[in-house]
Scaffold this motif. Structure first.
Motif, mmCIF file in Angstrom:
data_model
loop_
_atom_site.group_PDB
_atom_site.id
_atom_site.type_symbol
_atom_site.label_atom_id
_atom_site.label_comp_id
_atom_site.label_asym_id
_atom_site.label_seq_id
_atom_site.Cartn_x
_atom_site.Cartn_y
_atom_site.Cartn_z
ATOM 1 N N TYR A 189 41.206 67.097 -40.558
ATOM 2 C CA TYR A 189 41.455 65.382 -40.114
ATOM 3 C C TYR A 189 40.405 66.110 -38.703
ATOM 4 O O TYR A 189 39.882 65.893 -38.362
ATOM 5 C CB TYR A 189 42.283 64.867 -40.339
ATOM 6 N N GLN A 190 41.202 67.059 -38.010
ATOM 7 C CA GLN A 190 41.219 67.718 -37.339
ATOM 8 C C GLN A 190 39.617 68.287 -37.587
ATOM 9 O O GLN A 190 38.879 68.603 -36.117
ATOM 10 C CB GLN A 190 41.578 68.780 -36.029
ATOM 11 N N GLY A 191 39.452 68.748 -38.306
ATOM 12 C CA GLY A 191 38.374 69.876 -38.613
ATOM 13 C C GLY A 191 36.797 69.106 -38.712
ATOM 14 O O GLY A 191 36.322 69.588 -37.849
ATOM 15 N N LYS A 192 36.986 67.646 -39.121
ATOM 16 C CA LYS A 192 35.788 66.869 -38.917
ATOM 17 C C LYS A 192 35.813 66.343 -37.424
ATOM 18 O O LYS A 192 34.664 66.016 -36.907
ATOM 19 C CB LYS A 192 36.210 65.846 -39.817
ATOM 20 N N ILE A 193 37.007 66.329 -36.624
ATOM 21 C CA ILE A 193 36.861 65.781 -35.460
ATOM 22 C C ILE A 193 36.006 66.610 -34.618
ATOM 23 O O ILE A 193 35.064 66.184 -33.695
ATOM 24 C CB ILE A 193 37.789 65.223 -34.797
ATOM 25 N N PHE A 195 33.833 69.112 -35.289
ATOM 26 C CA PHE A 195 32.675 69.187 -35.598
ATOM 27 C C PHE A 195 32.025 68.090 -35.316
ATOM 28 O O PHE A 195 31.047 68.055 -34.755
ATOM 29 C CB PHE A 195 32.683 68.568 -37.175
ATOM 30 N N ALA A 196 32.172 66.722 -35.190
ATOM 31 C CA ALA A 196 31.761 65.357 -34.987
ATOM 32 C C ALA A 196 31.257 65.356 -33.104
ATOM 33 O O ALA A 196 30.448 65.215 -32.348
ATOM 34 C CB ALA A 196 32.756 64.475 -34.886
ATOM 35 N N ASN A 197 32.243 66.022 -32.632
ATOM 36 C CA ASN A 197 32.624 66.827 -30.786
ATOM 37 C C ASN A 197 31.409 67.550 -30.859
ATOM 38 O O ASN A 197 30.120 67.882 -29.940
ATOM 39 C CB ASN A 197 33.796 66.985 -31.001
ATOM 40 N N SER A 198 31.401 68.904 -31.527
ATOM 41 C CA SER A 198 30.793 69.609 -31.568
ATOM 42 C C SER A 198 28.940 69.010 -31.503
ATOM 43 O O SER A 198 27.962 69.326 -30.710
ATOM 44 C CB SER A 198 30.594 70.644 -32.434
ATOM 45 N N CYS A 199 28.746 67.865 -32.501
ATOM 46 C CA CYS A 199 27.234 67.289 -33.183
ATOM 47 C C CYS A 199 27.137 66.317 -31.551
ATOM 48 O O CYS A 199 26.445 66.256 -31.535
ATOM 49 C CB CYS A 199 27.554 66.719 -33.858
ATOM 50 N N GLU A 200 28.533 66.439 -30.826
ATOM 51 C CA GLU A 200 28.131 64.911 -29.735
ATOM 52 C C GLU A 200 27.504 65.852 -28.258
ATOM 53 O O GLU A 200 26.584 65.340 -27.551
ATOM 54 C CB GLU A 200 29.411 64.551 -29.450
ATOM 55 N N LYS A 201 28.024 67.349 -28.635
ATOM 56 C CA LYS A 201 27.948 67.773 -27.184
ATOM 57 C C LYS A 201 26.667 68.345 -27.509
ATOM 58 O O LYS A 201 25.877 68.726 -26.261
ATOM 59 C CB LYS A 201 28.989 68.936 -27.701
ATOM 60 N N LEU A 438 25.417 62.003 -37.568
ATOM 61 C CA LEU A 438 26.556 63.283 -37.913
ATOM 62 C C LEU A 438 27.217 63.208 -37.642
ATOM 63 O O LEU A 438 28.464 63.583 -38.369
ATOM 64 C CB LEU A 438 25.377 64.219 -38.549
ATOM 65 N N ALA A 439 28.055 63.230 -36.119
ATOM 66 C CA ALA A 439 29.012 62.690 -35.509
ATOM 67 C C ALA A 439 30.113 61.808 -35.888
ATOM 68 O O ALA A 439 31.121 61.786 -35.955
ATOM 69 C CB ALA A 439 28.833 62.736 -34.039
ATOM 70 N N THR A 444 34.092 59.176 -38.743
ATOM 71 C CA THR A 444 34.612 58.097 -40.204
ATOM 72 C C THR A 444 35.307 58.085 -40.981
ATOM 73 O O THR A 444 36.324 57.874 -42.118
ATOM 74 C CB THR A 444 33.271 57.009 -40.773
ATOM 75 N N ASN A 445 34.606 59.336 -41.875
ATOM 76 C CA ASN A 445 35.337 60.137 -42.876
ATOM 77 C C ASN A 445 36.976 60.774 -42.485
ATOM 78 O O ASN A 445 37.601 60.951 -43.749
ATOM 79 C CB ASN A 445 34.130 61.461 -43.695
#
Length: 460
Positions: A189-193, A195-201, A438-439, A444-445
């Protein structure tokens, strides 16, 4: 003869398990999990809390908690004399924290060490967590699963239906994998989160790069580019009609570019074909047509979900010249925090009317690129000028009129340079949009994949 339909409809409770006449207390739960289930009382228990006497002269960080597993946060920093209750609980780390009168919606959170120096009133409760059986991050992930918390919320009592008792809460059931399986679920779960944070940054950094690029291409110096208008005369003469429009000396500000001529729409009538203020609408819930408003107009984007329906007969009575065309520019003309927001009209937002809180500019695209113009208007230098002219009127109302809108200064490079700048910024915005999508997809995933892991497939 036994009627099997009755047995399929009724739920029978053994007398040994009969605790209350409240039907909801029997947890008739149709959900099935891929792991064994336990009651929360097996991993949560009452704890000893230190109470402190409130001093009027001291400051206290007051702990709050968000719904749907979003965790705890510092709600406010309060002076002692501002607090009605004079005894508060000192937060205990690694406990579960929630409000007694608002337990629905997964509005619980773990008190991590970062929140050790915080306080809560007697309306809040802390419970010890048995870390030998459950990982706190896994517990908070369960609170994000609305499919699960919605089942729990069926136990809610009270006129507002926002809470259930502590005993009811501790009787709630959760799926409990082994510690190793919990860690694996948390890691995935945290891996996807992450990655989402990285995209938003990355998206945020690209957004900041737009302004840097724009100023560099236009020979501007950021906020320092707005300075007093240079003059070689001791006296400056102006027409009395201009004084009537504004008594403010703020309008004597100027914009300096070391590359291109700086101009305003009022100084060159060839730049602007038309400019209109929107219409005061006649709304109708039965209307099949819409009108744009301030909420629809974002930063060079439109969100039509905020559009409202209007009376069709009224709409058809409006001259079609007022309706949006491709490459028109819409500017929010009123409202703190919304005034000055500017967007280019794309093909999917054409032939739509807009209300009186919006201005429409129909630029001469043979001389000025609409996307270039919008990029500058949405920049800090554009917004700073709007902030100056919006208050430059005798009534002091927060409003950007047609005349004031035309006073905003901007550099005017040759059209091919404008096109290059607009294309470059459009490409960056497309990258930003993809990163944000993508984030959102990974966020969501993250929760959907977690749900698939804990729920039995028959429930899908």
């Amino acid at each position: 003869m036994v009627n099997n339909e009755i047995y399929n409809t009724l739920n029978f409770i053994s007398f040994a398990n009969f605790k209350s006449w409240d039907v909801k207390s029997f947890k008739i739960n149709s959900q099935k999990f891929n792991f064994k289930t336990i009651e929360l009382k097996e991993v949560l228990s009452k704890t000893e809390i230190q109470w402190v006497e409130i001093s009027d002269s001291m400051e206290y960080p007051i702990l709050g908690v968000r719904s749907h597993g979003q965790g705890v946060y510092i709600n406010r920093i309060a002076k002692g004399h501002e607090l009605t209750m004079k005894r508060y609980q000192r937060s205990k780390i690694n406990t579960l924290f929630f409000c007694k009168v608002r337990t629905v919606g997964g509005q619980w959170g773990v008190v991590y060490p970062d929140f050790a120096d915080s306080y809560a009133s007697s309306n809040m409760t802390y419970l010890d967590i048995d870390f030998t059986r459950i990982i706190p991050q896994y517990l908070e992930m369960l609170l994000k699963v609305q499919r699960l918390t919605s089942e729990w919320d069926k136990n809610a009592i009270g006129a507002d239906g926002r809470h259930f008792t502590l005993s009811t809460m501790l009787d709630l059931q959760i799926p409990l994998p082994s510690l190793a399986e919990q860690k694996q679920l948390v890691t995935e779960y945290q891996g996807k989160i992450d990655f989402a944070n990285s995209c938003e940054k990355q998206a945020q950094e690209l957004e900041q790069s737009i302004e840097t690029y724009l100023y560099s291409e236009l020979g501007l110096k950021g906020d320092d580019a707005v300075i007093s208008r240079p003059t070689t005369k001791l006296l400056s003469f102006t027409k009395f009609s201009k004084i009537l429009n504004s008594w403010s000396l703020k309008l004597s500000k100027n914009l300096n570019s070391n590359l291109y001529y700086v101009i305003s729409l009022s100084e060159n009538s060839q730049l602007l074909k038309d400019i209109y203020r929107g219409k005061s609408p006649k709304y109708s819930s039965n209307g099949d047509t819409i009108i744009l408003n301030q909420k629809c107009n974002r930063w060079d984007d439109f969100d039509l979900s905020h559009a409202k329906n209007v009376d069709s007969a009224w709409l058809h009575s409006i001259d079609r010249k007022f309706f949006t065309k491709e490459n028109d520019v819409l500017i929010n003309s009123t409202g703190e925090g919304t005034i000055g927001r500017t967007s280019v009209v794309s093909k999917d937002v054409t032939n739509i009317l807009y209300d009186s809180h919006l201005l429409l500019l129909r630029l001469n695209n043979k001389l000025i690129n609409s996307k270039y113009f919008v990029s500058f208007m949405n920049s800090n230098l554009g917004q700073k000028q709007i902030s100056l002219v919006k208050s430059a009127n005798s009534t002091k109302q927060t409003e950007l009129g047609i005349d004031n809108c035309k006073k905003v200064l901007f550099p005017l490079p040759p059209l091919d340079i404008q096109n290059k700048i607009a294309d470059h910024i459009t490409n960056i915005k497309n990258q930003i949009k993809e990163l944000k999508q993508l984030a959102e997809k990974n966020r969501t995933n993250a929760i959907l994949d977690f749900e698939k892991a804990i729920f039995h497939h028959e429930n899908h």
